[in-house]
Write a protein that holds these residues in place. Structure first.
Motif, PDB file in Angstrom:
ATOM      1  N   HIS A  96       8.120  -2.111   6.692  1.00 41.51           N
ATOM      2  CA  HIS A  96       6.899  -1.938   5.902  1.00 41.51           C
ATOM      3  C   HIS A  96       5.962  -0.918   6.516  1.00 41.51           C
ATOM      4  CE1 HIS A  96       5.982  -5.078   8.859  1.00 41.51           C
ATOM      5  NE2 HIS A  96       4.721  -4.731   8.758  1.00 41.51           N
ATOM      6  N   ILE A  97       5.093  -0.432   5.648  1.00 39.65           N
ATOM      7  CA  ILE A  97       4.036   0.497   6.055  1.00 39.65           C
ATOM      8  C   ILE A  97       2.722  -0.097   5.572  1.00 39.65           C
ATOM      9  CG2 ILE A  97       3.036   2.789   5.585  1.00 39.65           C
ATOM     10  CD1 ILE A  97       5.896   3.895   5.530  1.00 39.65           C
ATOM     11  N   ILE A  98       1.707  -0.048   6.436  1.00 35.50           N
ATOM     12  CA  ILE A  98       0.373  -0.529   6.047  1.00 35.50           C
ATOM     13  C   ILE A  98      -0.592   0.652   6.089  1.00 35.50           C
ATOM     14  CG2 ILE A  98      -1.502  -2.144   6.541  1.00 35.50           C
ATOM     15  CD1 ILE A  98       0.511  -3.947   7.947  1.00 35.50           C
ATOM     16  N   VAL A  99      -1.346   0.813   5.004  1.00 34.77           N
ATOM     17  CA  VAL A  99      -2.345   1.890   4.900  1.00 34.77           C
ATOM     18  C   VAL A  99      -3.711   1.248   4.701  1.00 34.77           C
ATOM     19  CG1 VAL A  99      -3.117   3.873   3.525  1.00 34.77           C
ATOM     20  CG2 VAL A  99      -0.661   3.505   3.898  1.00 34.77           C
ATOM     21  N   GLY A 119     -12.034  -0.471   3.352  1.00 29.85           N
ATOM     22  CA  GLY A 119     -11.663  -1.541   4.284  1.00 29.85           C
ATOM     23  C   GLY A 119     -10.547  -2.437   3.791  1.00 29.85           C
ATOM     24  N   THR A 120      -9.999  -2.161   2.587  1.00 32.47           N
ATOM     25  CA  THR A 120      -8.834  -2.914   2.134  1.00 32.47           C
ATOM     26  C   THR A 120      -7.565  -2.253   2.680  1.00 32.47           C
ATOM     27  OG1 THR A 120      -8.658  -1.646   0.067  1.00 32.47           O
ATOM     28  CG2 THR A 120      -9.994  -3.657   0.010  1.00 32.47           C
ATOM     29  N   PHE A 121      -6.468  -2.995   2.598  1.00 31.50           N
ATOM     30  CA  PHE A 121      -5.186  -2.502   3.099  1.00 31.50           C
ATOM     31  C   PHE A 121      -4.134  -2.613   1.996  1.00 31.50           C
ATOM     32  CE2 PHE A 121      -7.535  -3.854   6.781  1.00 31.50           C
ATOM     33  CZ  PHE A 121      -7.185  -2.968   7.780  1.00 31.50           C
ATOM     34  N   ALA A 122      -3.185  -1.679   2.016  1.00 33.87           N
ATOM     35  CA  ALA A 122      -2.013  -1.797   1.142  1.00 33.87           C
ATOM     36  C   ALA A 122      -0.785  -1.928   2.029  1.00 33.87           C
ATOM     37  CB  ALA A 122      -1.869  -0.565   0.253  1.00 33.87           C
ATOM     38  N   THR A 123       0.098  -2.837   1.659  1.00 32.12           N
ATOM     39  CA  THR A 123       1.385  -2.957   2.347  1.00 32.12           C
ATOM     40  C   THR A 123       2.498  -2.588   1.377  1.00 32.12           C
ATOM     41  OG1 THR A 123       0.563  -4.714   3.780  1.00 32.12           O
ATOM     42  CG2 THR A 123       2.941  -4.523   3.584  1.00 32.12           C
ATOM     43  N   TYR A 124       3.405  -1.753   1.849  1.00 33.00           N
ATOM     44  CA  TYR A 124       4.590  -1.341   1.095  1.00 33.00           C
ATOM     45  C   TYR A 124       5.786  -1.943   1.829  1.00 33.00           C
ATOM     46  CZ  TYR A 124       1.185   2.204  -0.410  1.00 33.00           C
ATOM     47  OH  TYR A 124       0.055   2.838  -0.881  1.00 33.00           O
ATOM     48  N   GLU A 136       1.295  -4.644  -2.143  1.00 29.71           N
ATOM     49  CA  GLU A 136       0.163  -5.568  -2.232  1.00 29.71           C
ATOM     50  C   GLU A 136      -1.068  -4.903  -1.643  1.00 29.71           C
ATOM     51  OE1 GLU A 136       1.788  -8.694   0.342  1.00 29.71           O
ATOM     52  OE2 GLU A 136       0.379  -8.071   1.905  1.00 29.71           O
ATOM     53  N   VAL A 137      -2.239  -5.309  -2.141  1.00 31.15           N
ATOM     54  CA  VAL A 137      -3.516  -4.829  -1.594  1.00 31.15           C
ATOM     55  C   VAL A 137      -4.330  -6.062  -1.227  1.00 31.15           C
ATOM     56  CG1 VAL A 137      -5.649  -3.555  -2.079  1.00 31.15           C
ATOM     57  CG2 VAL A 137      -3.465  -2.709  -2.962  1.00 31.15           C
TER      58      VAL A 137
END
Ligand SMILES: [Zn+2]
Length: 270
Positions: free
Chosen positions: A180-183, A188-193, A232-233
């Motif tokens: 996974h990658i987290i951006v 201040g929110t995060f997205a995970t792929y 997901e965010v």
């Protein structure tokens, strides 16, 4: 006359909820002890420090929440000084969280891009609270052939890249093998792929990426049934993630919608 300082109890138990690269330590400065933290993450980290002590004056409250900027070294959190010269001591525990857990606002109605290239079409096989692996989780799974280009749904800073796993299975105990990658986004929110192909990442932690930038290739790692891209965010909270419901641009990109399970979406915008 030399004054005796006897350390009564003295420990540094490490209680860490996460795999974050955050290090706590202390040092003696004259007659005081100072507690420091290093944050080697590429995002700010919330640290909660809990102190107990005897015969000691503390420069901070017994429990303190600190926001530690990204890539910070030797940040002093607290200093402890013996009240009188005798027995004294302290101990502390800490927890740390990626991001600012105290933040209460984020951008509503952000127009997220679909996480794939123009001209492509994919089916959502699981949406919010889906029955396979999304219980209590507001995430979207696209069925996607292994090796499909995955793009950023929103710009931000890459804060984590994990792409060395190759294991896949249909039960929850395989979840930990999801590449996974987290951006982190500007609010201040995060997205995970998730479920990315092994060794396919095109970015590294610390990279700033624009919306639609290429991140990696999709895969079939972790807890899946078929090759899948999971998106997901969320914003970080002490107990669990707070998932954000995301509106995606579909079709030619003029309007945004919440994606639904078993629907097929095409991207006709850049
Ligand atoms: Zn998923």
């Amino acid at each position: 006359m030399r004054l005796a300082i006897i350390i009564l109890f003295f420990s540094i138990p490490i209680f860490s909820q996460t795999d974050l690269e955050v290090k706590f330590y202390y040092g003696k400065v004259n007659d005081s002890f100072e507690i420091f933290v290093d944050n080697n993450e590429y995002c700010e980290v919330t640290a909660v420090l809990q102190l107990s002590h005897e015969n000691v004056m503390v420069s901070s409250k017994n429990q303190n929440t600190f926001l530690i900027p990204a890539r910070t070294k030797n940040l002093k959190l607290s200093s402890l000084t013996a009240i009188d010269y005798g027995k004294y001591g302290f101990e502390f525990t800490h927890k740390e969280y990626r991001g600012d857990i105290t933040k209460s606002s984020y951008s509503n109605h952000y127009p997220y891009s679909l996480p794939f290239l123009k001209g492509q079409v994919y089916k959502v096989i699981q949406a919010y609270n889906g029955s396979f692996s999304h219980q209590n989780m507001k995430a979207i799974d696209f069925e996607m052939p292994i090796g499909t280009t995955v793009t950023a749904i929103r710009s931000g800073t890459v804060v984590k890249v994990e792409d060395h796993f190759e294991t896949q299975g249909e039960t929850e105990d395989f979840a930990k093998f999801s590449n996974h990658i987290i951006v982190m986004h500007s609010d201040g929110t995060f997205a995970t792929y998730g479920h990315l192909q092994q060794n396919s990442s095109k970015v590294k932690a610390g990279d700033v990426v624009n919306r639609d930038a290429i991140l990696a290739l999709s895969g079939n790692t972790g807890w899946t049934k078929v090759p899948t891209l999971h998106v997901e965010v969320y914003r970080p909270k002490p107990s669990e993630k707070q998932y954000i419901e995301t509106e995606f641009k579909v079709g030619f990109g003029q309007s945004t919608i919440f994606l639904k399970e078993n629907q097929i979406y095409k991207r006709d915008y850049r």
